[in-house]
Design a protein around this motif. Sequence first.
Motif, PDB file in Angstrom:
ATOM      1  N   THR A  17     -15.865   6.224   4.250  1.00 39.99           N
ATOM      2  CA  THR A  17     -14.722   6.087   3.350  1.00 39.99           C
ATOM      3  C   THR A  17     -14.070   7.430   3.069  1.00 39.99           C
ATOM      4  O   THR A  17     -14.702   8.481   3.209  1.00 39.99           O
ATOM      5  N   ASP A  18     -12.803   7.359   2.687  1.00 37.50           N
ATOM      6  CA  ASP A  18     -12.075   8.536   2.202  1.00 37.50           C
ATOM      7  C   ASP A  18     -12.091   8.534   0.682  1.00 37.50           C
ATOM      8  O   ASP A  18     -11.365   9.283   0.049  1.00 37.50           O
ATOM      9  N   SER A  19     -12.893   7.669   0.074  1.00 42.77           N
ATOM     10  CA  SER A  19     -12.849   7.447  -1.365  1.00 42.77           C
ATOM     11  C   SER A  19     -13.947   8.213  -2.078  1.00 42.77           C
ATOM     12  O   SER A  19     -15.135   7.918  -1.873  1.00 42.77           O
ATOM     13  N   PHE A  47      -6.885  -5.453  -1.297  1.00 43.57           N
ATOM     14  CA  PHE A  47      -8.112  -4.764  -0.891  1.00 43.57           C
ATOM     15  C   PHE A  47      -9.295  -5.620  -1.338  1.00 43.57           C
ATOM     16  O   PHE A  47      -9.155  -6.464  -2.213  1.00 43.57           O
ATOM     17  N   CYS A  63      -3.658   3.625  -5.124  1.00 44.25           N
ATOM     18  CA  CYS A  63      -4.661   4.598  -4.640  1.00 44.25           C
ATOM     19  C   CYS A  63      -4.106   5.670  -3.697  1.00 44.25           C
ATOM     20  O   CYS A  63      -4.429   6.823  -3.807  1.00 44.25           O
ATOM     21  N   LYS A 105     -10.042   8.413  -6.681  1.00 44.48           N
ATOM     22  CA  LYS A 105     -10.952   8.890  -5.648  1.00 44.48           C
ATOM     23  C   LYS A 105     -10.264   9.080  -4.297  1.00 44.48           C
ATOM     24  O   LYS A 105     -10.851   9.603  -3.368  1.00 44.48           O
ATOM     25  N   ARG A 122     -13.054   0.834  10.771  1.00 41.82           N
ATOM     26  CA  ARG A 122     -12.275   1.913  10.168  1.00 41.82           C
ATOM     27  C   ARG A 122     -13.018   3.229  10.244  1.00 41.82           C
ATOM     28  O   ARG A 122     -14.184   3.328   9.870  1.00 41.82           O
TER      29      ARG A 122
HETATM   30  N1  F0G Z   1      -7.498  -0.590  -3.844  1.00 46.51           N
HETATM   31  C1  F0G Z   1      -7.537  -0.072  -2.614  1.00 46.51           C
HETATM   32  C2  F0G Z   1      -6.351  -0.194  -1.715  1.00 46.51           C
HETATM   33  C3  F0G Z   1      -8.679   0.601  -2.188  1.00 46.51           C
HETATM   34  O1  F0G Z   1      -8.697   1.123  -0.959  1.00 46.51           O
HETATM   35  C4  F0G Z   1      -9.786   0.728  -3.060  1.00 46.51           C
HETATM   36  C5  F0G Z   1     -11.011   1.381  -2.642  1.00 46.51           C
HETATM   37  C6  F0G Z   1      -9.695   0.167  -4.340  1.00 46.51           C
HETATM   38  C7  F0G Z   1      -8.525  -0.473  -4.700  1.00 46.51           C
HETATM   39  C8  F0G Z   1     -10.830   0.241  -5.335  1.00 46.51           C
HETATM   40  O2  F0G Z   1     -11.027   1.530  -5.795  1.00 46.51           O
HETATM   41  O3  F0G Z   1     -13.298   2.180  -4.976  1.00 46.51           O
HETATM   42  O4  F0G Z   1     -12.224   3.374  -6.867  1.00 46.51           O
HETATM   43  O5  F0G Z   1     -13.071   1.089  -7.163  1.00 46.51           O
HETATM   44  N2  F0G Z   1     -11.235   1.654  -1.458  1.00 46.51           N
HETATM   45  C9  F0G Z   1     -12.387   2.351  -0.945  1.00 46.51           C
HETATM   46  C10 F0G Z   1     -12.294   2.351   0.549  1.00 46.51           C
HETATM   47  C11 F0G Z   1     -13.700   1.871  -1.447  1.00 46.51           C
HETATM   48  O6  F0G Z   1     -13.276   2.729   1.194  1.00 46.51           O
HETATM   49  O7  F0G Z   1     -11.239   2.016   1.105  1.00 46.51           O
HETATM   50  P1  F0G Z   1     -12.487   2.062  -6.216  1.00 46.51           P
END
Ligand code: F0G
Length: 458
Positions: free
Chosen positions: A50-52, A124, A217, A257, A406
């Motif tokens: 992940t990039d998170s 998501f 995000c 994140k 991904r």
């Molecule tokens: N919305 C999108 C588009 C996301 O990509 C993510 C998280 C979230 C909401 C939720 O945020 O993780 O801070 O609770 N995406 C990460 C990913 C986990 O790997 O794409 P979060």
Amino acid sequence: MISYPPEPFRIKTVETIRLLSPLEREEPIKKAGYNIFNLNSQDVYIDLLTDSGTGAMSDKQWAAIMQGDEAYAGARSFFHLKEAIDQIFGFKYFVPTHQGRAAENILCTLMVVSGCSIPNNTHFDTTQANILARGGIPQNLVIAEAVDPKNLHPFKGNMDIEKLEGFIQNQGPENIPFGMITITNNAIGGQPVSMENIRDVSAIYRRRKIPFFIDACRYAENAFFIKNREPEYADKTLLEIAKEIFSLADGATMSAKKDAIVNIGGFFAMNDETLFQRAKNELILREGFPTYGGLAGRDLDAIAVGLWEGLDESYLRYRVGQVAYLGNKLQELGVPIVEPPGGHAIYVDAGEMLPHIPKDSFPGQSLVVELYLEGCVRAVEIGSVAFARKDPKTGGMIYPDLELVRLAIPRRVYTQAHMDHVAKTMARIMDRREKIPGYRLTYASELLRHFTARFEPM
Ligand code: F0G
């Protein structure tokens, strides 16, 4: 020769990573039930899960952390964050949350009622799960181009405007407590949404009196694509573009994140005062007092600085350039990817790369395991493991259109040599792809099963 703009920073701190030998990789992945979420990060060389929350913070962010104000109420750190959110997002109110899904949880707790529908370009997985958990029905209405990996549409993340109109007409606006759009559209390839599309979506929601929330995000990467692909925005600053985006909505959920380049944090922003009052009560119950949410004061300071760094144009040119570099390298090898490369990740079309593996044997899962065994690289499946779900009416499985893997690139973390290692790994897998086995689930939970599932090779 493929290249990208050199890093607009230099490295001040390093972290050792270890490339396990091919033999050493077999035991950990088997023990993990072939689920890369169960691997210890010590056993991973290049971590593209992940990039998170995986970005490298700057010296300025670390300095801000030292100055965090940890007061329970009214902390200085809160006002630093408020200033950044006011200037970039411009919503009247916000509450800090520990991450994006906590913001989604509050939004869904307050607004989703059983049987209602929530449209989005593509939800998501955490958003989809939060809506389902409250008895709502998540609806994806992305443009048809999005499911064709070879289609070069510059804004492949767009909402299908006609479908949205039809959907609202069908469901009745009274059964849609709010509508969303996700920028960039992560689930279909990190693809951007155009300003024109956001404007059209906003107009439709507003005409039907449906509150409009942006999943923000990766709004900065999206703004960069708007500047570079939507001619009337070529001369605008990224701040101007961001402000315009958010002026079209009633609020946003944000996982800091990602584009705020912090390891933890998020917020839920809105214009409606009543909603804000209710959000505060919900926040106090689950996250914390409204001036810190689920975070430490220092985290709020890191977000405040990171929001600006994530919106910096020279950083974004390098950032999006690095992602495209990996994408172009893979294309040179004949690896089918979602084109054009997205903002934060490259999505390999595992369905096309491994056509001998049917959807219910999870081609994406197979490729993820091979990336680990071949190169000690951790990627993530974004296909039937993550997104297939039972049709409540027929009981049969609804499979996603694409079986993707991904490769998400953490921000400011890996170098070009690391990208080259990933490309070489993929080249070796391509050479023996016909022999790669499918997988069978040995354990799966109801919601968000990909995090805890276990598998065995077939
Ligand atoms: N919305 C999108 C588009 C996301 O990509 C993510 C998280 C979230 C909401 C939720 O945020 O993780 O801070 O609770 N995406 C990460 C990913 C986990 O790997 O794409 P979060």
